[in-house]
Each structure stands twice: as C-alpha cells, then as structure tokens.
Design a protein around this motif. Structure first.
Motif, PDB file in Angstrom:
ATOM      1  N   LEU A  25       0.828  -1.194   0.000  1.00 30.61           N
ATOM      2  CA  LEU A  25       0.000   0.000   0.000  1.00 30.61           C
ATOM      3  C   LEU A  25       0.867   1.251   0.000  1.00 30.61           C
ATOM      4  N   SER A  26       0.392   2.312  -0.632  1.00 33.78           N
ATOM      5  CA  SER A  26       1.094   3.588  -0.582  1.00 33.78           C
ATOM      6  C   SER A  26       0.547   4.412   0.577  1.00 33.78           C
ATOM      7  N   ARG A  27       1.306   5.402   1.001  1.00 37.33           N
ATOM      8  CA  ARG A  27       0.828   6.299   2.049  1.00 37.33           C
ATOM      9  C   ARG A  27      -0.439   6.997   1.590  1.00 37.33           C
ATOM     10  N   GLU A  28      -0.491   7.375   0.313  1.00 35.42           N
ATOM     11  CA  GLU A  28      -1.651   8.074  -0.215  1.00 35.42           C
ATOM     12  C   GLU A  28      -2.910   7.217  -0.117  1.00 35.42           C
ATOM     13  N   ILE A  30      -3.519   4.832   2.049  1.00 36.21           N
ATOM     14  CA  ILE A  30      -3.885   4.700   3.461  1.00 36.21           C
ATOM     15  C   ILE A  30      -4.589   5.968   3.948  1.00 36.21           C
ATOM     16  N   VAL A  31      -4.023   7.122   3.617  1.00 38.21           N
ATOM     17  CA  VAL A  31      -4.612   8.389   4.055  1.00 38.21           C
ATOM     18  C   VAL A  31      -5.982   8.595   3.423  1.00 38.21           C
ATOM     19  N   SER A  32      -6.119   8.288   2.147  1.00 40.02           N
ATOM     20  CA  SER A  32      -7.397   8.451   1.456  1.00 40.02           C
ATOM     21  C   SER A  32      -8.476   7.576   2.084  1.00 40.02           C
ATOM     22  N   ALA A  33      -8.147   6.326   2.389  1.00 37.81           N
ATOM     23  CA  ALA A  33      -9.120   5.422   3.000  1.00 37.81           C
ATOM     24  C   ALA A  33      -9.488   5.879   4.407  1.00 37.81           C
ATOM     25  N   ALA A  34      -8.505   6.360   5.156  1.00 40.05           N
ATOM     26  CA  ALA A  34      -8.776   6.847   6.512  1.00 40.05           C
ATOM     27  C   ALA A  34      -9.690   8.067   6.465  1.00 40.05           C
ATOM     28  N   LEU A  35      -9.459   8.957   5.508  1.00 36.36           N
ATOM     29  CA  LEU A  35     -10.286  10.158   5.383  1.00 36.36           C
ATOM     30  C   LEU A  35     -11.719   9.783   5.019  1.00 36.36           C
ATOM     31  N   GLU A  36     -11.883   8.822   4.124  1.00 37.11           N
ATOM     32  CA  GLU A  36     -13.225   8.369   3.762  1.00 37.11           C
ATOM     33  C   GLU A  36     -13.944   7.767   4.972  1.00 37.11           C
ATOM     34  N   LEU A  37     -13.224   6.988   5.756  1.00 36.05           N
ATOM     35  CA  LEU A  37     -13.813   6.368   6.947  1.00 36.05           C
ATOM     36  C   LEU A  37     -14.216   7.422   7.963  1.00 36.05           C
ATOM     37  N   LEU A  51      -9.370   0.069   9.572  1.00 37.69           N
ATOM     38  CA  LEU A  51      -8.819   0.611   8.336  1.00 37.69           C
ATOM     39  C   LEU A  51      -8.184  -0.500   7.507  1.00 37.69           C
ATOM     40  N   GLY A  52      -7.485  -1.426   8.175  1.00 38.99           N
ATOM     41  CA  GLY A  52      -6.888  -2.550   7.461  1.00 38.99           C
ATOM     42  C   GLY A  52      -7.934  -3.398   6.767  1.00 38.99           C
ATOM     43  N   THR A  53      -9.063  -3.601   7.442  1.00 35.21           N
ATOM     44  CA  THR A  53     -10.160  -4.358   6.836  1.00 35.21           C
ATOM     45  C   THR A  53     -10.710  -3.620   5.623  1.00 35.21           C
ATOM     46  N   LYS A  69      -2.082   4.935  15.331  1.00 38.42           N
ATOM     47  CA  LYS A  69      -3.231   5.762  14.968  1.00 38.42           C
ATOM     48  C   LYS A  69      -2.905   7.250  15.055  1.00 38.42           C
ATOM     49  N   ASP A  70      -2.081   7.640  16.029  1.00 37.72           N
ATOM     50  CA  ASP A  70      -1.733   9.055  16.178  1.00 37.72           C
ATOM     51  C   ASP A  70      -1.012   9.579  14.942  1.00 37.72           C
ATOM     52  N   GLU A  71      -0.074   8.799  14.421  1.00 38.81           N
ATOM     53  CA  GLU A  71       0.629   9.219  13.215  1.00 38.81           C
ATOM     54  C   GLU A  71      -0.323   9.281  12.032  1.00 38.81           C
ATOM     55  N   LEU A  72      -1.249   8.343  11.972  1.00 37.97           N
ATOM     56  CA  LEU A  72      -2.234   8.355  10.897  1.00 37.97           C
ATOM     57  C   LEU A  72      -3.051   9.640  10.933  1.00 37.97           C
ATOM     58  N   LEU A  73      -3.464  10.048  12.125  1.00 37.36           N
ATOM     59  CA  LEU A  73      -4.248  11.275  12.245  1.00 37.36           C
ATOM     60  C   LEU A  73      -3.441  12.498  11.823  1.00 37.36           C
ATOM     61  N   GLU A  74      -2.158  12.512  12.121  1.00 34.21           N
ATOM     62  CA  GLU A  74      -1.318  13.622  11.667  1.00 34.21           C
ATOM     63  C   GLU A  74      -1.372  13.741  10.141  1.00 34.21           C
TER      64      GLU A  74
END
Length: 247
Positions: A25-28, A30-37, A51-53, A69-74
């Motif tokens: 997976l790319s960082r982009e 991961i961030v895009s999926a997290a934002l959608e969630l 998010l992994g699911t 998760k904290d880094e993901l939120l950043e």
C-alpha cells in the motif's frame, strides 16, 4: 525507529523506511481510506484494524508508513489542510480581503470534515505537515506584506485561526448532531420551535430575538454570524497595526 524511541513521536520526525521492496500500500492510499472512513463514520470509528479491513490489507502494509493511529491522524489532518485556499500576496492594501477568503475556505473545509475539530489539539506535531506549513507561511507572507512585523504577523495569524477553529467547532458539533438525527437543519428548527418559545417566555430580549430569527435560514444565519465575527477580529488586528487609522 520505533515510535517510543523517537525524540518526538510524530510521523514528521520518524525517518522514512529504507525497505527496498515496494510496499503493498502507498501512504496516499492509506490516508485516502482513513479520510473516507472518518467522513463517513466519525472519529470514534477509526482504528488501525478497521482501516486494514477497509483496505483489505494486513497491519504490516500499513505500519510501513505509520507507526500507530496518532501518526495516521497527523497525516489525515494535513491532507484536509491541503483543501484550504492559501491567501495570495500581491496587494499590500488587500491583506484583509486575502485573509478573509482564506478564513472562509478554512471554515468550509472544517465543516466538510466535522470530525477534525475534535483532534486539532491532539494530532501530535500536525503543524509540521507540509500543507499546514504551506498555509501558515502564505498567511504570514500576506500579513507581512500588509505592514506587520513577522512577530506581529504570527500573533495576528494565530488570533484569526483561533477564531475560525473556535467558531467552526460549535458549528461542526451542531452539524454532527443533525447528521445523526437524520433531519435537515430547517426541519430540526421547526420541530424545536414550540419548545424554544416556551423556554424563553420569561426572557423578553431572547423572545424578541427568537421572533426576529424565526423566518431566517439557519444556514444563512450561521454564515452571517461567522462573517461578522471574522470582520470584528480583523478590525481588531488592523487596529493594532495602525491604532490611529480610521477603521
């Protein structure tokens, strides 16, 4: 380097992985999926497992880019800040107009992602993200060009941003409540109106105020209130720059 061994635990201070193989997976992604969630289900729904699911990926693929998760939120907070219109320099006399446009863009962005206001003070070193830095530097440039010293520009920027976030926090909470109720803003107001009238019966000023606002669009009222408050803040900031100016 593990997050607990970093000088400051943040995605922006952790050295990038030197792995040679291409991560799944790319960082982009991961961030895009997290934002959608987050936009769909809110801050309480976000977890690395969920998010992994959503990505159909194992933890290893994600932990290549984020330690927790904290880094993901950043990362997600910085992604949201990338949507905000940065003010442009060019007209020293037009600094208030430039900051106003950017302020309205920031408010609109925060309200599109209402979950964000609950984490802005907790998102680690989010202010070191490239989009946050881009916006901050652009605001400082406009204020400095308008006649502020760099220190005064920083104070003015912080004051304006504090107002935007404070005002948007209340609005975001309101819009989140509406979304959970499944009702529209005007529908909610119509149902609440009889109870509100009864509550202010013994308070004449509030009763008159409520009566005046009854026919107004709640969305338009929120827009007007934000604009009025922002204008007051900018006039105060301008007065500190030129205390004898006719404002």
């Amino acid at each position: 380097m593990p997050a607990d061994e970093q000088p400051f635990p943040s995605v922006w201070t952790r050295p990038q992985s030197q792995r040679r193989e291409q991560p799944a997976l790319s960082r982009e992604q991961i961030v895009s999926a997290a934002l959608e969630l987050l936009d769909a289900e809110g801050i309480d729904a976000l977890s690395m497992r969920k998010l992994g699911t959503r990505l159909n990926a194992g933890a290893t693929s994600m932990y290549t880019h984020v330690a927790n998760k904290d880094e993901l939120l950043e990362l997600v907070v910085d992604e949201v800040y990338g949507e905000i219109e940065a003010p442009a320099t060019g007209d020293p006399a037009g600094w208030q107009a430039a900051i106003t446009r950017s302020a309205h863009s920031m408010r609109a962005t925060l309200l599109r992602h209402p979950w964000i206001v609950s984490v802005l003070g907790e998102a680690g070193l989010a202010y070191l993200g490239p989009n946050v830095l881009r916006l901050s530097d652009a605001m400082l440039a406009v204020l400095e060009q308008g006649g502020f010293s760099l220190k005064a520009a920083d104070q003015a920027m912080n004051t304006v941003v504090a107002y935007i976030i404070g005002a948007s926090t209340s609005e975001a909470a309101w819009l989140t409540t509406l979304a959970r109720s499944g009702q529209g803003e005007q529908q909610w107001a119509d149902r609440l109106w009889p109870t509100a009238l009864q509550a202010v019966e013994g308070y004449p000023r509030l009763r008159r105020l409520y009566a005046e606002q009854r026919a107004q669009s709640l969305s338009d009222t929120r827009d007007d209130d934000f604009g009025y408050g922002l204008e007051c803040v900018l006039h105060g900031v301008a007065a500190r720059l030129a205390p004898h100016a006719d404002l």
